[in-house]
Design an enzyme around this catalytic site. Structure first.
Site, PDB file in Angstrom:
ATOM      1  N   GLU A 163       0.823  -1.206   0.000  1.00 58.55           N
ATOM      2  CA  GLU A 163       0.000   0.000   0.000  1.00 58.55           C
ATOM      3  C   GLU A 163       0.857   1.256   0.000  1.00 58.55           C
ATOM      4  O   GLU A 163       0.532   2.261  -0.643  1.00 58.55           O
ATOM      5  CB  GLU A 163      -0.917   0.016   1.227  1.00 58.55           C
TER       6      GLU A 163
ATOM      7  N   CYS B 287      -0.240   0.327   7.948  1.00 57.15           N
ATOM      8  CA  CYS B 287      -0.850   0.776   6.695  1.00 57.15           C
ATOM      9  C   CYS B 287      -2.235   1.372   6.938  1.00 57.15           C
ATOM     10  O   CYS B 287      -2.643   2.307   6.243  1.00 57.15           O
ATOM     11  CB  CYS B 287      -0.935  -0.390   5.711  1.00 57.15           C
TER      12      CYS B 287
END
Length: 712
Positions: A329, A445
């Site tokens: 990500e 994340c």
């Protein structure tokens, strides 16, 4: 009654009851002498018919319905058998040669019959006249009807698809496996969409592709609504009501991402080991400006990455040459930054028509053109708060009875040389401490995506050139939980303090794919893959070192992205930002003016002026003096007595034409000093960090400050 040529009971019945659905009730007898029974339900009643074929059984059921409802007796031959209405109390023969008695038993008047005193008329949609010749029947006018309950189709998928969607094109895409166990792959293009299927035969693969197309095109549905949102901060606007993501759009984004990875991985040996977690950003363009577009418009992957690990503490770089966080990500966002720089370069070269950005004259910054949107796909839920739940418990689709439990909605960190996250505990990280063996921590994340939904995807440097860019949707491939993902990526930060004008709390649409993948037990790879639009091939980065295998810096490292930023400075930097450089006395500049009073104070018109760089204590360098300046703290040499002109105007407000070049920034400014020029971004970042500290259990844990204090 004899039927007209080409007519049959089914056609006649369907002309009055288009919702008629025939259901196979049973079949009996040996293979060479089957007898089928079909039923049709109309007006709350069931009518059955038997025949030696399915077609004849349907006609018999239709003839029974016509006889019971409209007293129409049709000659069907001797091969059909019609059963009586099983919901009727009458045991009369439906095919008696005698005309039906009037009034009918029970005082119920069928549609079209003459009125009967004291009888109860059945409700009908339109009056049905008593007819002698069915060929003179006028078809019932079309009117909106409620959608009937879905009934499994008896048609072959390929036949049904070609009937419903003319122009469907089938083609074979390949075959895999040994000769004794071949797997064929086929695809079909319908209305701009492409659907794939596979099977042990070409016919089976074609059928699977058709089934996939029918499932998506015929049963488009929406994912469930978001969980309840906390109240928005005052002045930030109302939350949207029940936001949803089209399932077709979610599957489209996932398919584009997976296909792009397959294309890139074909050039990499053992690429199957890289795909533990895949992330991609899909750009879509829509004429309406919403960015949520139809299948005819499609979409394009502009950034893609894989990865699950972070850098080792001993490999931290104080020159901006290493990638710290190699989770998919995070890497895909850095790849997206390279795409942004390429689009801004078009603007700098006078090709704004070809760019996704356009200049806003009021601010001097660039904004996305109307209709451009970005959608993030992640093959599994992001680590951290979004993944703290039990996916196989019965309460997985229910509201969390303890939404405020200690482990939910708080900041979490990734641990060095490991996977997963732990609760953040205000760990202060120092350069020498990490080098001496302290474990390196990186924000999860989930926390970083929440940060992007406040600060934007563009980061601090690009905030000098563009206004915030936010995600339109986030699509999760597996381990999707609506409530937990909603809390993790934006609802827990929606109570942030007042933000600058161009910033907000973004509420991306959340969804998952229709066929989520199972849990992957593949060992996490030590390499991260990255690719951005325009790259000829993907790049592999060693997650532990943050560099390529031969220790060459990655194209995603801070130093190279800083180079891209400076390459656009002379063309795109706003006047207000250049003025900040002067006010903060960061570099040596040349300033010219045509103001007579200011020129007199400088000695002559267009005299170069030195503005001294700051020391670490933010005071001017004491060993240097500026030209024609009485003191080092008056670098322009304009004292208080010379600021007023004869007519009382303030000469200190005369505009200076300041020349602040990229070369000067490169020579005199550190990476962190240039980031500080994005004042609105830094103010928003401060508000976000305060929120984490007060409400989410820990302040934002960053890397040691020394790693951003480098010059090019």
């Amino acid at each position: 009654m004899a039927m007209g040529r080409g007519s049959n009971p089914c056609m006649i019945l369907n002309s009055y009851h288009r919702e008629s659905q025939y259901i196979l009730v049973g079949e009996v007898g040996p293979a060479h002498a089957k007898e089928f029974t079909y039923s049709v339900q109309l007006m709350g009643r069931e009518f059955r018919g038997k025949g030696k074929s399915k077609k004849l059984a349907k006609q018999a059921a239709a003839a029974n319905a016509l006889s019971e409802l409209y007293s129409l007796r049709l000659s069907l031959g001797s091969e059909q058998a019609v059963e009586a209405d099983f919901t009727s109390d009458s045991a009369s023969d439906n095919f008696s040669d005698q005309p039906p008695t009037w009034p009918p038993p029970g005082g119920i008047v069928p549609p079209g019959g003459p009125p009967l005193e004291g009888a109860v008329s059945l409700p009908v949609e339109a009056p049905q006249p008593q007819l002698d010749d069915l060929r003179d029947l006028e078809p019932e006018p079309k009117r909106p009807r409620p959608d009937p309950a879905p009934i499994p189709s008896t048609l072959h998928p390929v036949t049904e698809l070609t009937q419903k969607y003319q122009g469907a094109i089938f083609f074979f895409t390949g075959e895999t496996g040994p000769s004794h166990n071949r797997v064929y792959e086929a695809a079909v293009k319908v209305r701009g969409w492409e659907f794939k299927g596979s099977g042990p035969t070409k016919k089976g693969a074609k059928s699977a592709a058709a089934e996939a197309a029918l499932e998506y095109l015929g049963n488009i549905h929406n994912v469930g609504p978001h969980a309840a949102h906390p109240p928005y901060a005052e002045g930030s606007g109302a939350l949207p009501e029940d936001p949803k993501v089209s399932q077709m759009l979610a599957d489209r984004i996932a398919t584009l991402s997976e296909e792009k990875f397959t294309e890139l991985a074909a050039k990499i040996p053992n690429s199957d080991k890289l795909k533990k977690v895949l992330a991609a950003v899909v750009m879509m363009k829509g004429s309406s400006g919403a960015g949520m577009v139809s299948g005819e418009v499609g979409g394009e992957v502009v950034a893609l990455a894989t990865g699950t690990k972070c850098i080792g503490g001993e490999y931290l770089s104080d020159s901006g040459l290493a990638v710290n966080d190699s989770h998919a990500e995070v890497v895909v966002r850095r790849s997206l930054l390279r795409f942004f720089y390429s689009q801004l370069d078009l603007c700098a070269r006078g090709k704004e028509d070809s760019s996704i950005f356009e200049k806003r004259q009021s601010t001097g910054k660039h904004v996305l053109k109307p209709g451009v949107s970005f959608h993030l796909y992640i093959s599994t839920s992001p680590c951290g708060d979004a993944r703290i739940f039990s996916p196989n418990e019965e309460s997985v689709n229910q509201d969390d009875p303890h939404p405020n439990r200690h482990s939910r909605g708080v900041a979490r960190v990734k641990i060095e040389q490991g996977e997963g996250t732990v609760l953040a505990e205000n760990q202060l990280q120092t350069w020498d401490g990490i080098l001496s063996g302290e474990r390196l921590y990186t924000m999860s994340c989930s926390d970083k995506i929440a940060r992007w939904n406040v600060l934007g995807l563009q980061g601090a440097l690009l905030s000098i050139y563009v206004e915030p860019v936010y995600l339109k949707s986030i699509i999760i491939g597996s381990l999707f939980h609506q409530q937990h993902l909603t809390r993790a990526v934006y609802s827990r930060v929606s109570t942030i303090a007042t933000l600058p004008e161009s910033y907000t709390v973004n509420l991306p649409l959340l969804g998952t794919i229709s066929r989520p993948a199972g849990r992957s037990t593949v060992k996490s790879p030590n390499f991260s893959l990255n690719w951005s639009w325009g790259d000829p091939e993907a790049e592999l980065v060693n997650c532990h070192t943050g560099k390529l295998e031969n220790l060459v810096p990655s194209r995603l490292c801070k130093q190279i992205l800083f180079e891209s930023f400076l390459s656009l400075w002379n063309s795109l930097s706003p006047e207000a930002t250049r003025q900040q450089v002067i006010e903060k006395r960061l570099i040596l500049v040349e300033a010219t003016t045509t103001d007579p009073l200011l020129s007199a104070s400088l000695g002559k018109v267009q005299t170069p002026v030195q503005v001294l760089p700051f020391c670490e204590d933010r005071s001017p360098v004491p060993t240097q003096r500026s030209f024609n300046s009485p003191t080092t703290r008056d670098p322009l040499g304009v004292n208080e007595t010379a600021k007023k002109s004869e007519n009382g105007t303030d000469a200190s407000r005369s505009p200076l034409k300041v020349k602040v070049s990229a070369m000067q920034l490169r020579k005199h400014c550190t990476y962190s000093q240039v980031k500080d020029l994005a004042t609105d971004y830094q103010a928003s970042k401060t508000a976000l960090c305060d929120l984490f500290k007060v409400q989410l259990g820990s302040p934002w844990i960053g890397k040691p400050a020394e790693q951003d204090q480098f010059r090019l």
